[in-house]
Design a protein around this motif. Structure first.
Motif, PDB file in Angstrom:
ATOM      1  N   ARG A   1     -43.156 -34.171 -11.208  1.00 30.31           N
ATOM      2  CA  ARG A   1     -44.605 -34.269 -10.441  1.00 30.31           C
ATOM      3  C   ARG A   1     -45.111 -33.140  -9.748  1.00 30.31           C
ATOM      4  NH1 ARG A   1     -42.309 -38.937  -6.965  1.00 30.31           N
ATOM      5  NH2 ARG A   1     -44.385 -38.554  -6.244  1.00 30.31           N
ATOM      6  N   VAL A   2     -43.776 -31.971 -10.276  1.00 30.29           N
ATOM      7  CA  VAL A   2     -43.997 -30.636  -9.245  1.00 30.29           C
ATOM      8  C   VAL A   2     -43.991 -29.357 -10.281  1.00 30.29           C
ATOM      9  CG1 VAL A   2     -42.674 -29.446  -7.475  1.00 30.29           C
ATOM     10  CG2 VAL A   2     -42.062 -31.350  -7.659  1.00 30.29           C
ATOM     11  N   SER A   3     -45.336 -28.855 -10.487  1.00 30.95           N
ATOM     12  CA  SER A   3     -45.253 -28.127 -11.038  1.00 30.95           C
ATOM     13  C   SER A   3     -44.914 -26.370 -10.720  1.00 30.95           C
ATOM     14  CB  SER A   3     -46.738 -27.620 -11.652  1.00 30.95           C
ATOM     15  OG  SER A   3     -47.199 -27.620  -9.624  1.00 30.95           O
ATOM     16  N   TYR A   4     -44.367 -26.294  -9.056  1.00 30.67           N
ATOM     17  CA  TYR A   4     -43.719 -25.271  -9.449  1.00 30.67           C
ATOM     18  C   TYR A   4     -42.424 -24.933  -9.779  1.00 30.67           C
ATOM     19  CZ  TYR A   4     -47.978 -24.942  -5.736  1.00 30.67           C
ATOM     20  OH  TYR A   4     -48.890 -24.912  -5.575  1.00 30.67           O
ATOM     21  N   ALA A   5     -41.248 -26.110  -9.576  1.00 25.38           N
ATOM     22  CA  ALA A   5     -40.333 -26.515  -9.698  1.00 25.38           C
ATOM     23  C   ALA A   5     -39.635 -26.584 -11.306  1.00 25.38           C
ATOM     24  CB  ALA A   5     -39.420 -28.137  -9.719  1.00 25.38           C
ATOM     25  N   ARG A   6     -41.360 -26.696 -12.629  1.00 25.95           N
ATOM     26  CA  ARG A   6     -41.296 -26.438 -13.741  1.00 25.95           C
ATOM     27  C   ARG A   6     -41.244 -24.776 -14.191  1.00 25.95           C
ATOM     28  NH1 ARG A   6     -44.801 -30.691 -13.658  1.00 25.95           N
ATOM     29  NH2 ARG A   6     -46.991 -29.565 -14.364  1.00 25.95           N
ATOM     30  N   GLN A   7     -42.219 -24.304 -13.398  1.00 24.40           N
ATOM     31  CA  GLN A   7     -42.569 -22.957 -13.024  1.00 24.40           C
ATOM     32  C   GLN A   7     -40.927 -22.087 -13.001  1.00 24.40           C
ATOM     33  OE1 GLN A   7     -45.982 -23.206 -10.804  1.00 24.40           O
ATOM     34  NE2 GLN A   7     -46.387 -20.653 -11.764  1.00 24.40           N
TER      35      GLN A   7
ATOM     36  N   ALA B   1     -32.892 -29.054  -5.065  1.00 26.81           N
ATOM     37  CA  ALA B   1     -32.296 -26.899  -4.413  1.00 26.81           C
ATOM     38  C   ALA B   1     -32.276 -26.474  -5.863  1.00 26.81           C
ATOM     39  CB  ALA B   1     -32.081 -26.774  -2.582  1.00 26.81           C
ATOM     40  N   SER B   2     -32.723 -26.012  -5.793  1.00 26.15           N
ATOM     41  CA  SER B   2     -31.748 -25.254  -6.921  1.00 26.15           C
ATOM     42  C   SER B   2     -30.669 -23.448  -6.204  1.00 26.15           C
ATOM     43  CB  SER B   2     -32.273 -24.306  -7.532  1.00 26.15           C
ATOM     44  OG  SER B   2     -31.506 -23.687  -8.470  1.00 26.15           O
ATOM     45  N   LEU B   3     -29.243 -23.533  -6.707  1.00 28.79           N
ATOM     46  CA  LEU B   3     -28.021 -22.534  -6.486  1.00 28.79           C
ATOM     47  C   LEU B   3     -28.364 -21.381  -6.868  1.00 28.79           C
ATOM     48  CD1 LEU B   3     -26.040 -22.260  -4.592  1.00 28.79           C
ATOM     49  CD2 LEU B   3     -24.156 -23.071  -6.329  1.00 28.79           C
ATOM     50  N   VAL B   4     -28.453 -20.165  -6.320  1.00 25.89           N
ATOM     51  CA  VAL B   4     -29.018 -19.452  -7.356  1.00 25.89           C
ATOM     52  C   VAL B   4     -27.577 -18.484  -7.107  1.00 25.89           C
ATOM     53  CG1 VAL B   4     -29.897 -16.851  -6.872  1.00 25.89           C
ATOM     54  CG2 VAL B   4     -31.287 -18.341  -5.723  1.00 25.89           C
ATOM     55  N   ASN B   5     -26.663 -19.006  -7.057  1.00 27.31           N
ATOM     56  CA  ASN B   5     -25.990 -18.089  -6.825  1.00 27.31           C
ATOM     57  C   ASN B   5     -25.005 -18.368  -8.564  1.00 27.31           C
ATOM     58  OD1 ASN B   5     -25.861 -19.174  -3.951  1.00 27.31           O
ATOM     59  ND2 ASN B   5     -23.787 -17.852  -4.072  1.00 27.31           N
ATOM     60  N   GLU B   6     -25.909 -19.585  -9.559  1.00 26.43           N
ATOM     61  CA  GLU B   6     -25.029 -19.809 -10.139  1.00 26.43           C
ATOM     62  C   GLU B   6     -26.047 -19.859 -11.170  1.00 26.43           C
ATOM     63  OE1 GLU B   6     -22.156 -20.732 -11.666  1.00 26.43           O
ATOM     64  OE2 GLU B   6     -21.548 -20.712  -9.218  1.00 26.43           O
ATOM     65  N   GLN B   7     -27.182 -18.859 -11.473  1.00 24.92           N
ATOM     66  CA  GLN B   7     -28.454 -19.044 -12.214  1.00 24.92           C
ATOM     67  C   GLN B   7     -28.232 -18.329 -13.782  1.00 24.92           C
ATOM     68  OE1 GLN B   7     -32.461 -18.633  -9.371  1.00 24.92           O
ATOM     69  NE2 GLN B   7     -31.640 -16.329 -10.502  1.00 24.92           N
TER      70      GLN B   7
ATOM     71  N   TYR C   1     -41.273 -30.150  -2.929  1.00 23.80           N
ATOM     72  CA  TYR C   1     -40.912 -29.026  -3.190  1.00 23.80           C
ATOM     73  C   TYR C   1     -39.956 -28.217  -3.572  1.00 23.80           C
ATOM     74  CZ  TYR C   1     -38.806 -29.223   0.940  1.00 23.80           C
ATOM     75  OH  TYR C   1     -37.441 -29.040   2.591  1.00 23.80           O
ATOM     76  N   LEU C   2     -39.650 -27.093  -3.758  1.00 17.88           N
ATOM     77  CA  LEU C   2     -38.215 -27.458  -4.715  1.00 17.88           C
ATOM     78  C   LEU C   2     -37.531 -25.707  -3.677  1.00 17.88           C
ATOM     79  CD1 LEU C   2     -36.489 -26.632  -6.947  1.00 17.88           C
ATOM     80  CD2 LEU C   2     -37.537 -24.053  -7.558  1.00 17.88           C
ATOM     81  N   GLU C   3     -36.692 -25.955  -3.374  1.00 15.23           N
ATOM     82  CA  GLU C   3     -36.150 -25.125  -2.555  1.00 15.23           C
ATOM     83  C   GLU C   3     -34.842 -23.951  -3.143  1.00 15.23           C
ATOM     84  OE1 GLU C   3     -31.966 -25.370   0.861  1.00 15.23           O
ATOM     85  OE2 GLU C   3     -34.001 -27.234   0.879  1.00 15.23           O
ATOM     86  N   LEU C   4     -34.060 -22.929  -2.827  1.00 13.41           N
ATOM     87  CA  LEU C   4     -33.502 -22.287  -3.348  1.00 13.41           C
ATOM     88  C   LEU C   4     -32.557 -21.870  -2.816  1.00 13.41           C
ATOM     89  CD1 LEU C   4     -36.376 -20.100  -5.088  1.00 13.41           C
ATOM     90  CD2 LEU C   4     -34.956 -21.582  -6.365  1.00 13.41           C
ATOM     91  N   ILE C   5     -32.139 -22.005  -3.015  1.00 14.52           N
ATOM     92  CA  ILE C   5     -30.719 -21.698  -1.568  1.00 14.52           C
ATOM     93  C   ILE C   5     -29.299 -20.194  -2.470  1.00 14.52           C
ATOM     94  CG2 ILE C   5     -28.378 -22.397  -0.715  1.00 14.52           C
ATOM     95  CD1 ILE C   5     -29.495 -25.133  -0.218  1.00 14.52           C
ATOM     96  N   GLN C   6     -29.248 -19.869  -1.628  1.00 14.94           N
ATOM     97  CA  GLN C   6     -27.630 -18.881  -1.711  1.00 14.94           C
ATOM     98  C   GLN C   6     -26.312 -19.037  -0.770  1.00 14.94           C
ATOM     99  OE1 GLN C   6     -28.965 -14.535  -2.292  1.00 14.94           O
ATOM    100  NE2 GLN C   6     -26.983 -13.779  -1.598  1.00 14.94           N
ATOM    101  N   ARG C   7     -26.348 -19.151  -1.666  1.00 12.77           N
ATOM    102  CA  ARG C   7     -24.562 -19.228  -0.396  1.00 12.77           C
ATOM    103  C   ARG C   7     -23.253 -18.588  -0.215  1.00 12.77           C
ATOM    104  NH1 ARG C   7     -24.027 -24.398   1.219  1.00 12.77           N
ATOM    105  NH2 ARG C   7     -25.522 -26.049   0.140  1.00 12.77           N
ATOM    106  N   GLY C   8     -23.158 -18.251   0.546  1.00 13.81           N
ATOM    107  CA  GLY C   8     -21.904 -17.195   0.787  1.00 13.81           C
ATOM    108  C   GLY C   8     -20.554 -17.892   0.768  1.00 13.81           C
TER     109      GLY C   8
END
Length: 306
Positions: free
Chosen positions: A23-29, A200-206, A269-276
């Motif tokens: 459903r969310v093309s930006y998440a696919r990209q 939400a995707s966790l950028v720390n684990e990309q 929407y796709l959220e992006l998270i970076q955790r400290g």
């Protein structure tokens, strides 16, 4: 062959992600951008929206989503209050890794103008409970025994996927337009129901060397033509940094007089998270959320048109 409660929950999360990608093309990209660089997408949390009011046979407010995940072994881990937006929220965690957190918010409907109450009551009155008797039995058995046969687990996941959609009938177009003037959140929930509002995707684990942090990831997404939030929430080296794509629009069904028609409206929407690192334990990532930052992210489903 039996599957554990964590395996069943993991399969449910995977299917929710697959549905969200469809459903969310930006998440696919984003998913393709990371995978092309031999990285991986790790989901930090899945977000849901609810209305704290009577919703037919389905439990109202946060409990409408929370009771499902409690049966899957999740426990509440944080509470939040967004007074200006008339929202309350809770996040839930599972002891199993890498199962994502669940973030559930509810709109305090009784704080909206009085004329809103009958509109919502009419739209929600005949809401069914989307789990069948078989689904309820399987969920209770999994919660108690923490195991299901392969066949029963498949049946339960299908039941749960059916639950995470809009449970009430298509709302009236004029109801949506009137509600949107006072609460785009309320209009969104009437249109999309139990569907995830964001993942939400966790950028720390990309694990993409060229995209080591949130700033570089957001830049790569903008370079790929993905529309992004204008600024990152949080401060560098802080506990939590957050950004997001814009929300996609899709055609939704509404009732107009005695007919049904499709109108465009924002979805997810796709959220992006970076955790400290946690300030009390520099070996562990901060696992909670910051109210001030979360408040801004609710605006992602609001546009000039709606």
């Amino acid at each position: 062959m039996k599957r554990t409660i964590d395996e069943v929950t993991g399969e449910l999360v995977e299917k929710l992600w697959e549905s969200f990608l469809s459903r969310v093309s930006y998440a696919r990209q984003y998913n393709e951008l990371v995978e092309r660089r031999t990285g991986r997408v790790v989901i930090d949390h899945v977000g849901f929206r609810t209305l704290n009011t009577h919703t037919g046979e389905q439990p109202g407010g946060i409990w409408g989503i929370r009771h499902i995940f409690e049966s899957l072994g999740y426990i509440p881990a944080g509470k939040y209050n967004f007074k200006k937006k008339k929202l309350k929220a809770v996040h839930m965690e599972s002891g199993a890794q890498p199962l994502p957190k669940i973030f559930i918010s509810q709109l305090e409907v009784d704080q909206l103008p009085r004329w809103v109450q009958p509109l919502l009551a009419e739209a929600l009155a005949d809401t069914p409970y989307l789990l069948s008797d078989t689904g309820i039995e399987l969920l209770n058995r999994l919660s108690k025994d923490r195991l299901l046969t392969h066949e029963a687990a498949d049946a339960l996941v299908n039941e749960l996927m059916n639950y995470f959609q809009r449970p009430w009938n298509p709302p009236r177009k004029d109801t949506i337009l009137q509600l949107n003037d006072v609460s785009h959140y309320a209009a969104w929930v009437l249109l999309h129901g139990n569907s995830p509002s964001h993942v939400a995707s966790l950028v720390n684990e990309q694990h993409v060397p060229a995209l080591p942090d949130l700033k570089s990831t957001c830049q790569a997404m903008m370079d790929a033509g993905i529309p992004m939030k204008k600024r990152i929430e949080g401060v560098a080296e802080g506990l939590l940094l957050q950004s997001a794509t814009l929300a996609v629009k899709e055609e939704v069904t509404v009732k107009d007089d005695d007919t049904y028609l499709e109108i465009p409206w924002t979805y997810g929407y796709l959220e992006l998270i970076q955790r400290g690192f946690d300030k009390d334990n520099h070996q562990v990532l901060f696992q909670s959320f910051l109210e001030e930052q979360e408040r801004h992210l609710y605006q992602m489903t609001m546009t000039l048109e709606n």
